[in-house]
Design an enzyme around this catalytic site. Structure first.
Site, PDB file in Angstrom:
ATOM      1  CG  HIS A 101      -1.990   1.034   1.141  1.00  0.00           C
ATOM      2  ND1 HIS A 101      -1.739   2.359   1.404  1.00  0.00           N
ATOM      3  CD2 HIS A 101      -3.300   0.952   0.784  1.00  0.00           C
ATOM      4  CE1 HIS A 101      -2.865   3.044   1.218  1.00  0.00           C
ATOM      5  NE2 HIS A 101      -3.815   2.218   0.837  1.00  0.00           N
ATOM      6  CD  GLU A 103      -2.703   5.366   3.536  1.00  0.00           C
ATOM      7  OE1 GLU A 103      -3.018   4.454   4.315  1.00  0.00           O
ATOM      8  OE2 GLU A 103      -3.542   6.113   2.985  1.00  0.00           O
ATOM      9  CD  GLU A 171      -5.393   1.624  -3.093  1.00  0.00           C
ATOM     10  OE1 GLU A 171      -6.562   1.572  -2.734  1.00  0.00           O
ATOM     11  OE2 GLU A 171      -4.446   1.771  -2.308  1.00  0.00           O
TER      12      GLU A 171
HETATM   13  P1  PGA Z   1      -9.557   6.102   0.161  1.00  0.00           P
HETATM   14  O1  PGA Z   1      -8.349   5.060   0.445  1.00  0.00           O
HETATM   15  O2  PGA Z   1     -10.716   5.289  -0.336  1.00  0.00           O
HETATM   16  O3  PGA Z   1      -9.836   6.733   1.510  1.00  0.00           O
HETATM   17  O4  PGA Z   1      -9.059   7.067  -0.837  1.00  0.00           O
HETATM   18  C1  PGA Z   1      -8.097   4.015  -0.433  1.00  0.00           C
HETATM   19  C2  PGA Z   1      -6.884   3.249   0.036  1.00  0.00           C
HETATM   20  O5  PGA Z   1      -5.959   3.861   0.574  1.00  0.00           O
HETATM   21  O6  PGA Z   1      -6.812   2.023  -0.137  1.00  0.00           O
END
Ligand code: PGA
Length: 263
Positions: A101, A103, A171
């Site tokens: 991910h 993040e 994403e």
């Molecule tokens: P979001 O996050 O739907 O809040 O944009 C998606 C994710 O980080 O998987």
């Protein structure tokens, strides 16, 4: 609209939410109550924080809502303070792991670490949701190269057999939690590109079975066009997955789409 043959996958990524076990239980039960018992072409899954998983798995004994981990160590066990192994999460009911991910990449996770985690999860025959996506878009389209490189490195050690348990979540970082999204046409273009990159590396027959999800500010309004025009096989949802009515509305949209009832 053509009837969708493949099962759609709607995954809630709870991130570091909600704050307590009590809140998590309530959220999970609310979702469970609103996710129909009837067999549908939509698989619902959530990835809660690890401390909540065991109790939540007891609330979904039939696996109607699949449980996933947001991350896992690439080590099997031993002296790795703070880490949690794949075997541990599997033993408490986890069936899939989100890998790479953005993040986590931002917190220092490298492509090589993501490669090791992807290989480990797939080797253990669990589902890996591999996240890829660019931080920004330019007119020259260099973001395609970014996504290609992420895929190439992450899947380096993955075999044709293992790729069956792979799911890709596209994403774009600029769309996560921002309320901005690419157009459905952009998402479709990226889906085709990802399939091409996979087809360069794996048998076409297996590539067709790899679900490609979209993630980044998915909400009750954009879900339908992203499914219909974006042609994605489901969503990885952050913010909206914490709001039961939004999350279940998106699931209902997917169900309609999966049954070919929307126009
Ligand atoms: P979001 O996050 O739907 O809040 O944009 C998606 C994710 O980080 O998987």
């Amino acid at each position: 609209m053509n009837k969708k043959q493949q099962e759609l996958l709607i995954v809630g990524n709870w991130k570091m939410n909600p704050p307590t076990m009590g809140n998590a239980r309530k959220l999970f039960l609310d979702i469970r109550e609103r996710v129909s018992k009837r067999a549908t072409n939509v698989q619902v899954a959530v990835a809660p924080p690890l401390p909540f998983i065991l109790e939540l798995s007891k609330l979904s004994p039939t696996g109607r809502i699949q449980l996933g981990a947001q991350d896992v160590s690439f080590e099997d066990g031993g002296a790795y303070t703070g880490e949690v192994s794949l075997q541990m999460v599997k033993s408490v009911g986890v069936t899939f792991v989100i890998v790479g991910h953005s993040e986590r990449r931002k917190m220092g996770e490298t492509d090589i670490v993501i490669q090791k985690k992807t290989s480990l999860v797939l080797k253990q025959k669990m589902q890996a949701i591999l996240c890829v996506g660019e931080s920004s878009r330019d007119k020259a389209g260099s973001y395609f190269g970014v996504v290609e490189e992420q895929l190439r490195i992450a899947l380096q050690d993955v075999s044709n057999t293992q790729v069956r348990n792979l799911v890709i979540a596209y994403e774009p970082i600029w769309a996560i939690g921002t309320g901005k999204t690419p157009t459905p046409a952009d998402v479709y273009e990226m889906k085709l590109f990802i399939q091409k990159v996979l087809a360069d590396r794996f048998d076409r027959s297996v590539v067709k079975k790899v679900a490609i999800l979209y993630g980044g500010s998915v909400d009750t309004k954009n879900a339908e066009p992203l499914l219909i025009e974006g042609q994605v096989d489901g969503f990885l949802i952050g913010g909206a997955s914490l709001r039961t009515s939004d999350f279940t509305k998106i699931i209902d949209t997917a169900k309609l789409y999966a049954h070919g009832k929307t126009s």
